[in-house]
Design an enzyme around this catalytic site. Structure first.
Site, PDB file in Angstrom:
ATOM      1  N   GLU A  28       5.877  -9.401  -6.696  1.00  0.00           N
ATOM      2  CA  GLU A  28       5.536  -8.917  -8.040  1.00  0.00           C
ATOM      3  C   GLU A  28       5.871  -7.421  -8.051  1.00  0.00           C
ATOM      4  OE1 GLU A  28       1.833 -11.029 -10.220  1.00  0.00           O
ATOM      5  OE2 GLU A  28       1.308 -10.205  -8.279  1.00  0.00           O
ATOM      6  N   HIS A  65       4.222  -5.972  -4.719  1.00  0.00           N
ATOM      7  CA  HIS A  65       3.207  -6.884  -4.187  1.00  0.00           C
ATOM      8  C   HIS A  65       3.875  -8.059  -3.481  1.00  0.00           C
ATOM      9  CE1 HIS A  65      -0.453  -9.657  -5.147  1.00  0.00           C
ATOM     10  NE2 HIS A  65      -0.527  -9.159  -3.930  1.00  0.00           N
ATOM     11  N   ASN A  71      -3.046 -12.942  -8.914  1.00  0.00           N
ATOM     12  CA  ASN A  71      -4.484 -13.084  -8.661  1.00  0.00           C
ATOM     13  C   ASN A  71      -5.294 -13.327  -9.925  1.00  0.00           C
ATOM     14  OD1 ASN A  71      -4.647 -13.021  -5.851  1.00  0.00           O
ATOM     15  ND2 ASN A  71      -4.229 -10.837  -5.864  1.00  0.00           N
ATOM     16  N   SER A 117      -3.282  -5.594  -3.895  1.00  0.00           N
ATOM     17  CA  SER A 117      -3.418  -6.900  -4.546  1.00  0.00           C
ATOM     18  C   SER A 117      -4.129  -6.774  -5.875  1.00  0.00           C
ATOM     19  CB  SER A 117      -4.269  -7.854  -3.712  1.00  0.00           C
ATOM     20  OG  SER A 117      -4.011  -7.758  -2.379  1.00  0.00           O
TER      21      SER A 117
HETATM   22  N1  LIG Z   1      -3.492 -10.221   3.428  1.00  0.00           N
HETATM   23  C1  LIG Z   1      -2.914 -10.703   2.332  1.00  0.00           C
HETATM   24  O1  LIG Z   1      -2.777 -11.925   2.161  1.00  0.00           O
HETATM   25  C2  LIG Z   1      -2.379  -9.758   1.281  1.00  0.00           C
HETATM   26  C3  LIG Z   1      -1.443 -10.236   0.355  1.00  0.00           C
HETATM   27  C4  LIG Z   1      -0.899  -9.356  -0.580  1.00  0.00           C
HETATM   28  C5  LIG Z   1      -1.298  -8.026  -0.601  1.00  0.00           C
HETATM   29  N2  LIG Z   1      -2.231  -7.585   0.296  1.00  0.00           N
HETATM   30  C6  LIG Z   1      -2.598  -6.162   0.250  1.00  0.00           C
HETATM   31  O2  LIG Z   1      -1.904  -5.491   1.290  1.00  0.00           O
HETATM   32  C7  LIG Z   1      -2.683  -4.392   1.776  1.00  0.00           C
HETATM   33  C8  LIG Z   1      -2.911  -4.549   3.275  1.00  0.00           C
HETATM   34  O3  LIG Z   1      -3.569  -5.776   3.502  1.00  0.00           O
HETATM   35  P1  LIG Z   1      -3.614  -6.440   4.961  1.00  0.00           P
HETATM   36  O4  LIG Z   1      -4.088  -7.833   4.756  1.00  0.00           O
HETATM   37  O5  LIG Z   1      -2.329  -6.179   5.687  1.00  0.00           O
HETATM   38  O6  LIG Z   1      -4.781  -5.572   5.626  1.00  0.00           O
HETATM   39  P2  LIG Z   1      -5.065  -5.317   7.184  1.00  0.00           P
HETATM   40  O7  LIG Z   1      -6.497  -4.975   7.276  1.00  0.00           O
HETATM   41  O8  LIG Z   1      -4.508  -6.424   8.013  1.00  0.00           O
HETATM   42  O9  LIG Z   1      -4.182  -4.000   7.498  1.00  0.00           O
HETATM   43  C9  LIG Z   1      -4.436  -2.752   6.933  1.00  0.00           C
HETATM   44  C10 LIG Z   1      -3.965  -1.701   7.928  1.00  0.00           C
HETATM   45  O10 LIG Z   1      -3.998  -0.432   7.281  1.00  0.00           O
HETATM   46  C11 LIG Z   1      -4.361   0.517   8.255  1.00  0.00           C
HETATM   47  N3  LIG Z   1      -4.813   1.761   7.631  1.00  0.00           N
HETATM   48  C12 LIG Z   1      -6.000   2.016   7.025  1.00  0.00           C
HETATM   49  N4  LIG Z   1      -6.031   3.313   6.620  1.00  0.00           N
HETATM   50  C13 LIG Z   1      -4.836   3.867   6.970  1.00  0.00           C
HETATM   51  C14 LIG Z   1      -4.276   5.165   6.830  1.00  0.00           C
HETATM   52  N5  LIG Z   1      -4.946   6.151   6.259  1.00  0.00           N
HETATM   53  N6  LIG Z   1      -3.031   5.389   7.308  1.00  0.00           N
HETATM   54  C15 LIG Z   1      -2.336   4.388   7.907  1.00  0.00           C
HETATM   55  N7  LIG Z   1      -2.821   3.123   8.066  1.00  0.00           N
HETATM   56  C16 LIG Z   1      -4.053   2.879   7.608  1.00  0.00           C
HETATM   57  C17 LIG Z   1      -5.455  -0.191   9.048  1.00  0.00           C
HETATM   58  O11 LIG Z   1      -5.676   0.444  10.296  1.00  0.00           O
HETATM   59  C18 LIG Z   1      -4.868  -1.595   9.173  1.00  0.00           C
HETATM   60  O12 LIG Z   1      -4.075  -1.743  10.340  1.00  0.00           O
HETATM   61  C19 LIG Z   1      -3.959  -4.398   0.942  1.00  0.00           C
HETATM   62  O13 LIG Z   1      -3.797  -3.524  -0.143  1.00  0.00           O
HETATM   63  C20 LIG Z   1      -4.059  -5.849   0.464  1.00  0.00           C
HETATM   64  O14 LIG Z   1      -4.782  -5.997  -0.725  1.00  0.00           O
HETATM   65  C21 LIG Z   1      -2.770  -8.417   1.244  1.00  0.00           C
END
Ligand SMILES: NC(=O)c1ccc[n+]([C@@H]2O[C@H](COP(=O)([O-])OP(=O)(O)OC[C@H]3O[C@@H](n4cnc5c(N)ncnc54)[C@H](O)[C@@H]3O)[C@@H](O)[C@H]2O)c1
Length: 285
Positions: A153, A141, A191, A120
């Site tokens: 994005e 994104h 963002n 993000s």
């Molecule tokens: N939640 C949102 O609204 C949103 C929106 C857009 C983008 N994002 C981005 O998406 C990404 C994930 O966000 P999320 O909300 O799904 O987070 P989340 O915490 O729900 O999930 C992240 C997952 O990644 C796993 N993980 C961590 N290290 C790892 C590794 N080395 N190998 C494999 N898996 C691993 C974790 O165990 C976890 O299950 C982030 O970069 C976040 O900024 C989130």
């Protein structure tokens, strides 16, 4: 043009399970990776529940839902991604975590495979520099909830090639999404514009200009937003909002990006929004 048939998704959390869902629904083979079996099981359960919801709404037939489920394999090791045409990283939003994943994937994947990140806020250029294939690294994104939200994005790092951009843009269209081209700068477009709005809304509450309910009502009734900025902040997570403001402050400079002290205090108190049961509003757990 590269034909993408098999996609790897690294990280099976909120975003990873949604990305696996939309890829499988579009007929792609998916390998979903995470570090614990429990996280993979939870992701598969979420995908099954969300596919069932789409069947109930008449967006998908039961057969299409079964076919999508059958397209998803899970793995505890990224070695299973070796024959993927493209990998989308959706792991925890920490540079060190993503840097290690990208270094490992660079070693595991074939030289031409494209590597996308769903970050993000972290610089695509900086993530790409962890690999020997910066021209094949790009930002993709997605928005939460992924099966519902149309926007992707598509973010070019400094070295991203036109070939990589075109392949990822075409993939987004194949997934039924609307890609928007963006260059690599803190917060991208979404963002960079949204977070200062949320931050300013928090200032309005902190300074006693209006209650949270009143601020949200102004945006819902006056600007036709589907939800007010503070309801949205609770949904995103107030900790995530503060983290993103800090990325904007560091990347763009200037006091206007400093996180609102009320937001910082709420995070210190553990009031993170929906996920903790309390933010600007309270949520029965
Ligand atoms: N939640 C949102 O609204 C949103 C929106 C857009 C983008 N994002 C981005 O998406 C990404 C994930 O966000 P999320 O909300 O799904 O987070 P989340 O915490 O729900 O999930 C992240 C997952 O990644 C796993 N993980 C961590 N290290 C790892 C590794 N080395 N190998 C494999 N898996 C691993 C974790 O165990 C976890 O299950 C982030 O970069 C976040 O900024 C989130």
């Amino acid at each position: 043009m590269l034909e993408i048939k098999r996609v790897g998704v690294v990280g099976a959390g909120t975003m990873g399970n949604g990305i696996a869902h939309v890829c499988a629904r579009a007929g792609l083979d998916v390998v979903l990776c995470d570090v614990q079996q429990g996280f993979l099981d939870r992701a598969v359960a979420a995908i099954e529940k969300n596919l069932a919801r789409e069947v109930a709404k008449g967006k998908l037939t039961a057969q299409q839902s079964d076919e999508a489920k059958a397209k998803i394999a899970t793995s505890l090791t990224m070695n299973a991604l070796g024959d993927c045409d493209l990998v989308i990283e959706a792991a925890t939003e920490k540079f060190a975590v993503k840097a290690e994943i990208f270094r490992d994937l660079d070693r595991i994947l074939m030289p031409g495979t494209i590597l996308a990140t769903n970050t993000s806020s972290i610089s695509i250029t900086k993530i790409a520099a962890e690999t020997e294939r910066a021209e094949r690294v790009i930002g993709m994104h997605f928005f939460n909830p992924v099966p519902v939200m149309q926007l992707v994005e598509v973010i070019r790092g400094l070295a991203t090639s036109q070939y990589t951009f075109a392949a990822v843009e075409a993939l987004a269209v194949r997934l039924g999404k609307a890609p928007v081209e963006v260059n690599d700068a803190a917060g991208f477009v979404s963002n960079r514009v949204l977070m200062p709005l949320i931050n300013e809304a928090a200032y309005a509450v902190m300074e006693g200009v209006a209650t949270a309910e009143a601020v949200d009502k102004v945006f819902v009734l006056g600007m036709a937003h589907p939800m007010g900025p503070l309801t949205l902040a609770d949904f995103i997570g107030l900790d995530v909002c503060v983290d993103i403001m800090r990325v904007l402050a560091e990347g763009l400079g200037g006091p206007k990006y400093n996180p609102c002290p009320l937001l910082v205090r709420m995070v210190d108190a553990g009031w993170l929004g929906r996920k903790s049961g309390r933010g600007f509003y309270t949520y029965p757990q």
